[in-house]
Design a protein around this motif. Structure first.
Motif, PDB file in Angstrom:
ATOM      1  N   GLU A 104       0.829  -1.207   0.000  1.00 54.07           N
ATOM      2  CA  GLU A 104       0.000   0.000   0.000  1.00 54.07           C
ATOM      3  C   GLU A 104       0.865   1.259   0.000  1.00 54.07           C
ATOM      4  O   GLU A 104       0.505   2.262  -0.633  1.00 54.07           O
ATOM      5  N   ALA A 155       5.491  -2.433  -6.107  1.00 51.62           N
ATOM      6  CA  ALA A 155       4.264  -2.913  -5.461  1.00 51.62           C
ATOM      7  C   ALA A 155       3.836  -4.245  -6.053  1.00 51.62           C
ATOM      8  O   ALA A 155       3.430  -5.164  -5.332  1.00 51.62           O
ATOM      9  N   LEU A 200       5.049   1.426  -8.917  1.00 47.24           N
ATOM     10  CA  LEU A 200       4.094   0.381  -9.316  1.00 47.24           C
ATOM     11  C   LEU A 200       4.771  -0.974  -9.539  1.00 47.24           C
ATOM     12  O   LEU A 200       4.247  -2.003  -9.100  1.00 47.24           O
ATOM     13  N   GLN A 257       1.911   1.755  -3.544  1.00 45.64           N
ATOM     14  CA  GLN A 257       0.766   2.163  -4.361  1.00 45.64           C
ATOM     15  C   GLN A 257       0.420   3.625  -4.120  1.00 45.64           C
ATOM     16  O   GLN A 257       0.070   4.351  -5.063  1.00 45.64           O
ATOM     17  N   LYS A 258       0.501   4.061  -2.872  1.00 50.79           N
ATOM     18  CA  LYS A 258       0.260   5.478  -2.561  1.00 50.79           C
ATOM     19  C   LYS A 258       1.339   6.355  -3.184  1.00 50.79           C
ATOM     20  O   LYS A 258       1.049   7.439  -3.705  1.00 50.79           O
ATOM     21  N   ARG A 264       3.653  -7.914  -4.159  1.00 49.73           N
ATOM     22  CA  ARG A 264       2.429  -8.719  -4.148  1.00 49.73           C
ATOM     23  C   ARG A 264       2.734 -10.149  -4.594  1.00 49.73           C
ATOM     24  O   ARG A 264       2.217 -11.113  -4.020  1.00 49.73           O
TER      25      ARG A 264
END
Length: 251
Positions: free
Chosen positions: A141, A201, A198, A144-145, A205
């Motif tokens: 997160e 992130a 990105l 992503q932020k 994941r």
């Protein structure tokens, strides 16, 4: 070292910089005020959004992606089979002496050596999996932020540059630097979001999914060893986690 992560990151920047050099001078794309707006604003915003400890944890996780590569499922399966062989040959109590850098695997061996109830093993490893997921999801997160903040501050820089440009229309010599800030800040924000934040992130994941699967293998292996420490039967059960091609070669 995870070569894929390092190679992907480097090749992206090399191609972008190479395209810039082929089309003109690299120095045209260096603008200190624009970098101050995008880089400074992005990291200031992320420190407001998250506790500093979580921000540092996310960046440490990103660094770890370059430093080491996660093993395959087949490696974890083979480890559990070897543990089953030790338990069968020397007894469950011998698993107390298993040396491993994986704290979850060490805990599982300790629970097996203590002849713990399978439900206790399930509950313990479920807590570990949940903790791992929360930690990784927070790091995901954060990036992503960051990927959202960087282009936003790029647009802020564009607006600042336009205001500066419009306020000095009577001075043609000042239009170039103001326009540079206006355009380059959007460029910086987009590059940071799409070549750094990105992808990081996404890689985190993928690592979370992989680590989750490894913990599931450890749990099922520990339970199987307690129920029946026949290495062949342990392998037959855990091989279901492997891709069929690797399963055949390992079996």
């Amino acid at each position: 070292m995870d070569i894929a992560t390092l190679f992907g990151s480097l090749i992206g920047f090399v191609l972008v910089i190479g395209a810039i050099i082929l089309g003109g001078e690299l120095t045209l794309f260096v603008n200190i005020p624009g970098l101050m707006i995008v880089v400074g604003g992005t990291f200031a915003a992320i420190c407001v959004t998250f506790p500093i400890g979580e921000v540092l944890q996310a960046h440490q996780g990103a660094l770890a992606m370059f430093m080491k590569r996660k093993g395959k499922v087949i490696d974890v399966v083979n480890i559990m089979v070897r543990i089953a062989e030790i338990s069968r040959r020397e007894g469950l109590i011998a698993l107390e002496n298993i040396q491993t850098e994986n704290p979850i695997l060490k805990k599982a061996c300790q629970l097996i050596a203590d002849n713990a109830d399978p439900q206790l093993i399930r509950d313990t490893l479920a807590i570990e999996i949940g903790t791992m997921r929360r930690r990784h999801n927070t790091s995901i997160e954060v990036f992503q932020k960051l990927a959202g903040f960087a282009p936003a501050f790029g647009m802020i820089g564009t607006l600042i540059g336009l205001v500066q440009m419009l306020s000095k229309l009577d001075d043609p010599t000042s239009l170039g630097p103001a326009m540079a800030v206006a355009i380059l800040t959007t460029f910086y924000g987009t590059i940071m979001a799409n070549l750094v934040f990105l992808p990081f992130a996404g890689k985190m994941r993928a690592r979370t999914t992989q680590e989750d699967l490894h913990l599931q293998v450890i749990f099922e292996g520990a339970k199987s060893i307690l129920e029946n420490n026949n290495p062949r039967l342990v392998y037959e059960k855990l091989s279901s986690f492997e891709p069929p091609r690797e399963r055949k070669s390992a079996g």
